[in-house]
Design a protein around this motif. Structure first.
Motif, short mmCIF file in Angstrom:
data_model
loop_
_atom_site.label_atom_id
_atom_site.label_comp_id
_atom_site.label_asym_id
_atom_site.label_seq_id
_atom_site.Cartn_x
_atom_site.Cartn_y
_atom_site.Cartn_z
N GLN A 178 0.73 -0.89 0.49
CA GLN A 178 -0.08 0.14 -0.24
C GLN A 178 0.94 1.12 -0.18
O GLN A 178 2.30 0.96 0.64
N ASP A 179 0.09 2.23 -1.02
CA ASP A 179 1.54 3.37 -0.52
C ASP A 179 0.60 4.95 0.53
O ASP A 179 -0.46 3.67 0.84
N ALA A 180 0.12 5.30 0.20
CA ALA A 180 0.12 6.42 1.24
C ALA A 180 -1.59 6.33 1.26
O ALA A 180 -2.18 7.34 2.18
N GLU A 181 -1.83 5.77 0.59
CA GLU A 181 -3.41 6.67 0.37
C GLU A 181 -4.30 5.31 0.66
O GLU A 181 -5.48 5.25 0.65
N GLY A 182 -3.17 3.71 0.84
CA GLY A 182 -3.58 2.42 0.86
C GLY A 182 -3.67 1.78 -0.17
O GLY A 182 -4.28 0.53 -0.02
N LYS A 183 -3.28 2.39 -1.46
CA LYS A 183 -3.56 1.49 -2.69
C LYS A 183 -2.83 0.98 -2.50
O LYS A 183 -1.39 1.26 -2.75
N PRO A 184 -2.30 -0.28 -3.31
CA PRO A 184 -1.64 -1.26 -3.86
C PRO A 184 -0.74 -0.77 -4.87
O PRO A 184 -1.36 0.21 -5.97
N ILE A 185 0.56 -1.22 -5.69
CA ILE A 185 1.34 -0.42 -6.22
C ILE A 185 1.80 -1.73 -7.61
O ILE A 185 3.17 -2.46 -6.74
#
Length: 487
Positions: free
Chosen positions: A23-30
């Motif tokens: 997860q990134d800072a927005e909680g989304k996977p990369i």
């Protein structure tokens, strides 16, 4: 992706098994994350001891029921053209976790895409990777309970996490690496300098970067670290009349030098000198005017950041190795010197005091060679002034200190260099850099050095004339021979 630093967190399982940053800072996977070890990276130097320590730390965290175990930071440079994520920092852990997961699957089919790239094109890699894998296999085999082994596997996949820093700007990646390591537990300044100066080469051709890194890694890294910490750093301080203790994150900037944006007059002067030398060396001028391999380096002048730094390091690494080699057939600057033969005896190699004294002698010779000895085709006069005169004076200066102390430590040595009431205490390094010719320097040293009164010498005076296979066993023999002892 913005060129600014992007922060994320990833589970080890997501990163290595699923090519995903959790997860990134927005909680989304990369995804997809195509991890690559770039050619400028150092080899895999973790040994079996490091790998087992990591595994044991994980077991301890699991037994303490830690829901999340943060195992470090992974710094990535995203190359948009190739759609790959270059590992700037964290490759040692990433490779080790890959080996650990392979070992935990115990022969079952598992795909770790990160391991598809070639990792054994370096002697460290080809030795440490299989050795660490076998060690981890044996360590895991000791966990006889299949359920416990499965729990460890799941804990590593789902509970071990890395903090991830991503940027498209290689300069930012190296800058973050530099700042992270500057706050670390144990500093290796030459590694930090490597990262910094590679950052200054980010516009260079990749082939040139690969060659630069290979040349750097081919040098003995322990000796390279000593070159910077014991020789170049100390010389820079002593020349200025300062004490020199330890090269660390507070004073490492002495080797960062002038970067590409430096436009002050002094910076332009040194950058111009480097550019001129580079132009001369790549043209037919050396053949025409007799100048060969023109070196724009001096120990007491600023460094030019980037490729010049790596040339600088190799230049002084080779010179130091050469002046410490007293072999009659291989040495270049010092050849079969009788004084050095005595100083190379085992009894003068052991002990703190002997080590300090030899360092003072070697640094004085290094600085003299740097200032006055042509690296190509030195004349007979050049060689004689070095070997028959300066080496003698540098020896008398350095070993006058040793002769007057039963137990010699760094504080006494610093005082001796910078001026104390001990006989022959003066700053020889400052004298070398202020002299405009070898003749001027040698004349000044001849006036400055005094014989030691016999009652001031605490060193062993027995068997002063003893020799073995043509080598005198007591360095005081050369004091006596050259009239530097007052009877």
């Amino acid at each position: 992706m913005s060129s600014v630093l992007k922060l994320a967190i990833t589970k080890i399982g997501d990163l290595l098994l699923n090519n995903t940053i959790s997860q990134d800072a927005e909680g989304k996977p990369i995804r997809p994350i195509n991890l690559v070890i770039p050619p400028y990276q150092r080899p895999y130097k973790w040994t079996a001891k490091n790998a087992v320590q990591l595994f044991d730390d994980i077991i301890e965290a699991k037994n303490q029921n830690k829901e999340t175990y943060r195992v470090g930071t992974l710094i990535l440079h995203y190359d948009a053209k190739k759609s790959v994520y270059n590992i700037v920092d964290g490759q040692q852990r990433t490779i080790t976790f890959s080996l650990l997961l392979m070992a935990l699957y115990n022969g079952q089919e598992v795909v770790i895409p990160f391991l598809n790239q070639s990792l054994t094109d370096d002697p460290y890699n080809s030795r440490n990777i299989p050795n660490n894998y076998r060690t981890l296999e044996r360590r895991i085999h000791n966990i006889s309970d299949i359920r416990e082994r499965s729990e460890v596997h799941d804990y590593i996949k789902n509970n071990c996490e890395l903090i991830v820093v991503i940027t498209e700007d290689i300069s930012e990646a190296f800058q973050f690496f530099d700042s992270q390591n500057a706050r670390g537990k144990k500093l290796y300044p030459h590694d930090l300098l490597k990262a910094y100066h590679l950052r200054e080469m980010n516009n260079a051709d990749i082939t040139q970067i690969e060659k630069t890194v290979k040349d750097w890694e081919d040098l003995d890294q322990k000796k390279l670290a000593l070159l910077f910490s014991d020789y170049l750093y100390r010389l820079k301080e002593w020349i200025k009349g300062n004490s020199a203790w330890e090269l660390n994150e507070q004073n490492i900037q002495k080797f960062k030098g002038i970067n590409r944006d430096g436009n002050y007059p002094y910076a332009q002067f040194y950058k111009g000198a480097y550019a001129y030398a580079d132009m001369v060396n790549q043209s037919s001028m050396p053949f025409v005017n007799g100048m060969n391999n023109l070196k724009p380096f001096q120990i007491d002048t600023p460094i030019i950041a980037g490729k010049s730094f790596f040339d600088y390091a190799k230049h002084y690494f080779v010179i130091l190795k050469d002046i410490q080699n007293n072999n009659k057939y291989e040495g270049y600057f010092i050849n079969d010197n009788q004084i050095v033969k005595t100083l190379d005896l085992r009894n003068y190699k052991n002990g703190v005091g002997n080590g300090i004294t030899r360092l003072l002698f070697d640094t004085a010779v290094l600085l003299y060679v740097d200032r006055f000895c042509p690296s190509e085709r030195p004349s007979k006069s050049d060689k004689e002034m070095l070997e028959k005169q300066f080496v003698l004076y540098a020896f008398i200066w350095a070993y006058s200190l040793r002769a007057q102390y039963y137990n010699l430590g760094w504080q006494s040595a610093q005082n001796y260099i910078l001026g104390s009431d001990v006989i022959n205490s003066f700053n020889i390094y400052k004298m070398i850099t202020e002299a405009d010719s070898p003749i001027t320097l040698l004349s000044s040293l001849s006036d400055k050095l005094s014989p030691l009164p016999l009652d001031k010498i605490v060193a062993k005076k027995e068997d002063i004339n003893k020799e073995n296979n043509g080598v005198y066993q007591n360095y005081l023999y050369y004091f006596k021979l050259n009239k530097f002892i007052e009877e």
